[in-house]
Design a protein around this motif. Sequence first.
Motif, PDB file in Angstrom:
ATOM      1  N   UNK A  43      -5.659   4.955 -46.951  1.00 31.42           N
ATOM      2  CA  UNK A  43      -6.456   4.294 -47.982  1.00 31.42           C
ATOM      3  C   UNK A  43      -7.950   4.398 -47.671  1.00 31.42           C
ATOM      4  N   UNK A  44      -8.301   4.355 -46.393  1.00 34.15           N
ATOM      5  CA  UNK A  44      -9.713   4.441 -45.989  1.00 34.15           C
ATOM      6  C   UNK A  44     -10.152   5.876 -45.721  1.00 34.15           C
ATOM      7  N   UNK A  45      -9.278   6.844 -46.000  1.00 31.37           N
ATOM      8  CA  UNK A  45      -9.580   8.285 -45.850  1.00 31.37           C
ATOM      9  C   UNK A  45      -9.988   8.638 -44.421  1.00 31.37           C
ATOM     10  N   UNK A  46      -9.306   8.031 -43.459  1.00 31.08           N
ATOM     11  CA  UNK A  46      -9.578   8.319 -42.059  1.00 31.08           C
ATOM     12  C   UNK A  46      -8.725   9.495 -41.602  1.00 31.08           C
ATOM     13  N   UNK A  47      -9.209  10.218 -40.633  1.00 33.89           N
ATOM     14  CA  UNK A  47      -8.498  11.372 -40.086  1.00 33.89           C
ATOM     15  C   UNK A  47      -7.473  10.853 -39.077  1.00 33.89           C
ATOM     16  N   UNK A  48      -6.206  10.823 -39.485  1.00 33.25           N
ATOM     17  CA  UNK A  48      -5.187  10.253 -38.611  1.00 33.25           C
ATOM     18  C   UNK A  48      -4.580  11.301 -37.688  1.00 33.25           C
ATOM     19  N   UNK A  49      -3.829  10.834 -36.718  1.00 31.72           N
ATOM     20  CA  UNK A  49      -3.128  11.704 -35.781  1.00 31.72           C
ATOM     21  C   UNK A  49      -1.838  12.162 -36.449  1.00 31.72           C
ATOM     22  N   UNK A  50      -1.543  13.452 -36.373  1.00 29.97           N
ATOM     23  CA  UNK A  50      -0.292  13.965 -36.919  1.00 29.97           C
ATOM     24  C   UNK A  50       0.886  13.274 -36.246  1.00 29.97           C
ATOM     25  N   UNK A  51       1.942  13.047 -36.999  1.00 27.68           N
ATOM     26  CA  UNK A  51       3.102  12.305 -36.489  1.00 27.68           C
ATOM     27  C   UNK A  51       3.696  12.959 -35.245  1.00 27.68           C
ATOM     28  N   UNK A  52       3.776  14.274 -35.234  1.00 27.60           N
ATOM     29  CA  UNK A  52       4.371  14.951 -34.079  1.00 27.60           C
ATOM     30  C   UNK A  52       3.503  14.812 -32.838  1.00 27.60           C
ATOM     31  N   UNK A  53       2.197  14.661 -33.010  1.00 26.03           N
ATOM     32  CA  UNK A  53       1.296  14.526 -31.868  1.00 26.03           C
ATOM     33  C   UNK A  53       1.212  13.092 -31.349  1.00 26.03           C
ATOM     34  N   UNK A  54       1.767  12.140 -32.100  1.00 22.66           N
ATOM     35  CA  UNK A  54       1.828  10.763 -31.622  1.00 22.66           C
ATOM     36  C   UNK A  54       2.895  10.607 -30.543  1.00 22.66           C
ATOM     37  N   UNK A  55       3.820  11.516 -30.536  1.00 23.49           N
ATOM     38  CA  UNK A  55       4.923  11.479 -29.572  1.00 23.49           C
ATOM     39  C   UNK A  55       4.687  12.532 -28.500  1.00 23.49           C
ATOM     40  N   UNK A  56       5.454  12.453 -27.433  1.00 21.71           N
ATOM     41  CA  UNK A  56       5.267  13.354 -26.293  1.00 21.71           C
ATOM     42  C   UNK A  56       6.119  14.616 -26.435  1.00 21.71           C
ATOM     43  N   UNK A  57       6.238  15.122 -27.652  1.00 23.40           N
ATOM     44  CA  UNK A  57       7.109  16.263 -27.937  1.00 23.40           C
ATOM     45  C   UNK A  57       6.638  17.529 -27.226  1.00 23.40           C
ATOM     46  N   UNK A  58       5.368  17.839 -27.309  1.00 20.96           N
ATOM     47  CA  UNK A  58       4.853  19.102 -26.782  1.00 20.96           C
ATOM     48  C   UNK A  58       5.050  19.189 -25.277  1.00 20.96           C
ATOM     49  N   UNK A  59       4.639  18.166 -24.554  1.00 14.15           N
ATOM     50  CA  UNK A  59       4.777  18.209 -23.093  1.00 14.15           C
ATOM     51  C   UNK A  59       6.257  18.216 -22.691  1.00 14.15           C
ATOM     52  N   UNK A  60       7.084  17.469 -23.398  1.00 15.84           N
ATOM     53  CA  UNK A  60       8.513  17.448 -23.077  1.00 15.84           C
ATOM     54  C   UNK A  60       9.173  18.790 -23.374  1.00 15.84           C
ATOM     55  N   UNK A  61       8.737  19.453 -24.431  1.00 19.33           N
ATOM     56  CA  UNK A  61       9.271  20.790 -24.721  1.00 19.33           C
ATOM     57  C   UNK A  61       8.855  21.780 -23.640  1.00 19.33           C
ATOM     58  N   UNK A  62       7.648  21.630 -23.135  1.00 18.82           N
ATOM     59  CA  UNK A  62       7.209  22.505 -22.049  1.00 18.82           C
ATOM     60  C   UNK A  62       8.055  22.285 -20.799  1.00 18.82           C
ATOM     61  N   UNK A  63       8.337  21.023 -20.485  1.00 14.09           N
ATOM     62  CA  UNK A  63       9.211  20.733 -19.346  1.00 14.09           C
ATOM     63  C   UNK A  63      10.611  21.286 -19.584  1.00 14.09           C
ATOM     64  N   UNK A  64      11.126  21.122 -20.802  1.00 17.81           N
ATOM     65  CA  UNK A  64      12.432  21.665 -21.144  1.00 17.81           C
ATOM     66  C   UNK A  64      12.457  23.181 -21.025  1.00 17.81           C
ATOM     67  N   UNK A  65      11.361  23.831 -21.425  1.00 10.89           N
ATOM     68  CA  UNK A  65      11.286  25.294 -21.317  1.00 10.89           C
ATOM     69  C   UNK A  65      11.288  25.733 -19.858  1.00 10.89           C
ATOM     70  N   UNK A  66      10.646  24.975 -18.992  1.00 11.42           N
ATOM     71  CA  UNK A  66      10.690  25.307 -17.558  1.00 11.42           C
ATOM     72  C   UNK A  66      12.123  25.257 -17.034  1.00 11.42           C
ATOM     73  N   UNK A  67      12.851  24.204 -17.416  1.00 11.57           N
ATOM     74  CA  UNK A  67      14.256  24.126 -17.021  1.00 11.57           C
ATOM     75  C   UNK A  67      15.069  25.244 -17.677  1.00 11.57           C
ATOM     76  N   UNK A  68      14.685  25.600 -18.909  1.00 12.86           N
ATOM     77  CA  UNK A  68      15.364  26.699 -19.601  1.00 12.86           C
ATOM     78  C   UNK A  68      15.159  28.026 -18.892  1.00 12.86           C
ATOM     79  N   UNK A  69      13.946  28.275 -18.411  1.00 11.52           N
ATOM     80  CA  UNK A  69      13.696  29.508 -17.652  1.00 11.52           C
ATOM     81  C   UNK A  69      14.480  29.507 -16.340  1.00 11.52           C
TER      82      UNK A  69
END
Length: 184
Positions: A43-69
């Motif tokens: 409503x106030x036209x503020x630049x919000x954080x994307x929903x996926x970036x509010x969670x620790x998805x990226x870092x956890x996927x990187x850790x998962x990829x290390x275990x995957x390798x």
Amino acid sequence: MKRYFFLADNLEKLEAIEHDLEHNGLSRPQVHVLSHDDSGVHQHHLNDIEAVLRKDVVQSMQRGALFGFLGLAIVLGAAHFSGAAAAVGWVPFVFLGIVVLGFMTWEGGLFGIQEPHRDFKRFEQALESGRHLLIIDATDKEQNLLNRVTAHYPELEFSGTAEGAPGWFINLQNKWRNFIEVMP
């Protein structure tokens, strides 16, 4: 870049602060607001954080990829040392290794989607109580501008720093935004 965190109680003031920062030279991708009041942020036209970036998805996927390798290496090592690759060929084992890599990466993402982003965990209690987090990425050259603008808003509570977004990423976002504005 360095990331600066400020807590505030009022979205209207954050709108004014964001406008002042952009008017003085910071670009929109450098200023974000994290709040549990998503409708108020929009409503106030503020630049919000994307929903996926509010969670620790990226870092956890990187850790998962290390275990995957690691799993991929185990599959390929087992195929080599057992002699199965010589008898059957490498193709099934390579595909199995890729499946293991993908599965572990995906599982890491599922674990990460359950956790708040590591930079925002310390603000969870304040956000739960109805406060809002202003996040500003600024270079060393822009720090004086940031200090000058935020000094006009004593209700802002400085809440720390962290490593900010890479400069190339901010530049890419600015170029994309200009591209979208220019295109018909």
